[in-house]
Motif scaffolding. Structure first.
Motif, short mmCIF file in Angstrom:
data_model
loop_
_atom_site.label_atom_id
_atom_site.label_comp_id
_atom_site.label_asym_id
_atom_site.label_seq_id
_atom_site.Cartn_x
_atom_site.Cartn_y
_atom_site.Cartn_z
N THR A 189 0.99 -1.36 0.00
CA THR A 189 -0.01 0.01 0.03
C THR A 189 0.89 1.33 -0.03
N THR A 190 0.77 2.30 -1.05
CA THR A 190 1.48 3.33 -0.83
C THR A 190 0.86 4.46 -1.01
N ILE A 191 1.42 5.67 -0.34
CA ILE A 191 0.63 6.93 -0.28
C ILE A 191 2.16 7.68 -0.47
N VAL A 192 1.90 8.75 -1.56
CA VAL A 192 2.96 9.62 -1.90
C VAL A 192 2.59 11.17 -1.62
N ALA A 193 3.26 11.95 -0.77
CA ALA A 193 2.89 13.28 -0.71
C ALA A 193 3.65 14.22 -1.71
N THR A 194 3.23 14.85 -2.58
CA THR A 194 3.86 15.62 -3.34
C THR A 194 3.19 17.04 -3.81
N HIS A 195 3.91 17.76 -4.09
CA HIS A 195 3.58 19.40 -4.72
C HIS A 195 3.43 19.22 -6.33
N ASP A 196 4.02 18.10 -6.80
CA ASP A 196 4.11 18.08 -8.14
C ASP A 196 2.83 17.55 -8.92
#
Length: 228
Positions: A189-196
């Motif tokens: 399970t993957t969660i990626v925080a990004t401004h992109d």
């Protein structure tokens, strides 16, 4: 697998940083976490990698109620979580190879297995020539790639990544996202925080959007594919 129900978070007697946050992460799902600076992303990430507990609400990890769980049980759950920190948090006295190998050594993996897996992964992230370099001699982008390799080396049940492509060029960004997606397809399970936002659109995964402590959900635009 992981759920937040009516979660609120405040520091001390201040106003709530997070208000009535509700979401669930099913096993093998992939989500982005987005939002402007000050929206509460860092606080939510800290709840996800278990350095903080909420002020109110229910949080469930792998079938365990985190709010009522004894602190002594937390290390077992944390070992199932891989974290990519924005500030890397590498151990300065260890080489890149040794930093990445650390989770496997803690698990008691055999030396030959460690060597094979670590070398393969460091080559994949483009650090085949920097395996024995210490963090002080690495660039910001190289440190970020070591941090990513360390977070995923033991194929965690949950991967939490805070701006994992913020210090690399566009080609390496796509390569790293391909790595995250491949790991996700194996069940992490993957969660990626990004401004992109461009990266979010390219991958097409569902989005959790924070704004002033309030969370909204946006469906993915298409199947997860970093090469799109």
């Amino acid at each position: 697998m992981i759920s937040f129900e009516n979660v609120g978070m405040r520091y001390g007697m201040g106003n709530e940083v997070l208000t009535d946050v509700n979401f669930s992460l099913d096993r093998g799902s992939f989500h982005f976490l987005v939002g402007p600076s000050g929206a509460g992303k860092t606080t939510l990430l800290k709840l996800l990698y278990l350095t903080h507990r909420p002020s109110r609400g229910l949080v469930n990890f792998f079938g365990k109620d985190l709010v009522s769980l004894e602190r002594g049980a937390l290390p077992r759950i944390r070992r199932r979580i891989g974290v990519v920190f924005q500030d890397y948090r590498l151990l300065d006295h260890m080489t890149a190879f040794e930093n990445v190998a650390l989770p496997l050594r803690i698990q008691g993996a055999k030396r030959a297995q460690i060597a094979d897996h670590v070398e393969e992964l460091l080559c994949w992230v483009g650090l085949e020539g920097r395996m024995h370099a210490r963090p002080a001699t690495l660039s910001g982008g190289e440190k970020q790639r070591v941090a990513i390799a360390r977070a995923i080396i033991n194929k965690p049940d949950l991967l939490v990544a805070d701006e994992p492509t913020g210090n690399v060029d566009s080609e390496m960004s796509r390569r790293l996202m391909h790595l995250f997606v491949a790991l996700n397809k194996e069940g992490t399970t993957t969660i990626v925080a990004t401004h992109d936002e461009g990266l979010v659109r390219a991958v097409g995964a569902p989005v959790l959007r924070l704004d002033k402590g309030t969370l909204t959900h946006e469906p993915g635009g298409k199947p997860v594919d970093p090469g799109a």
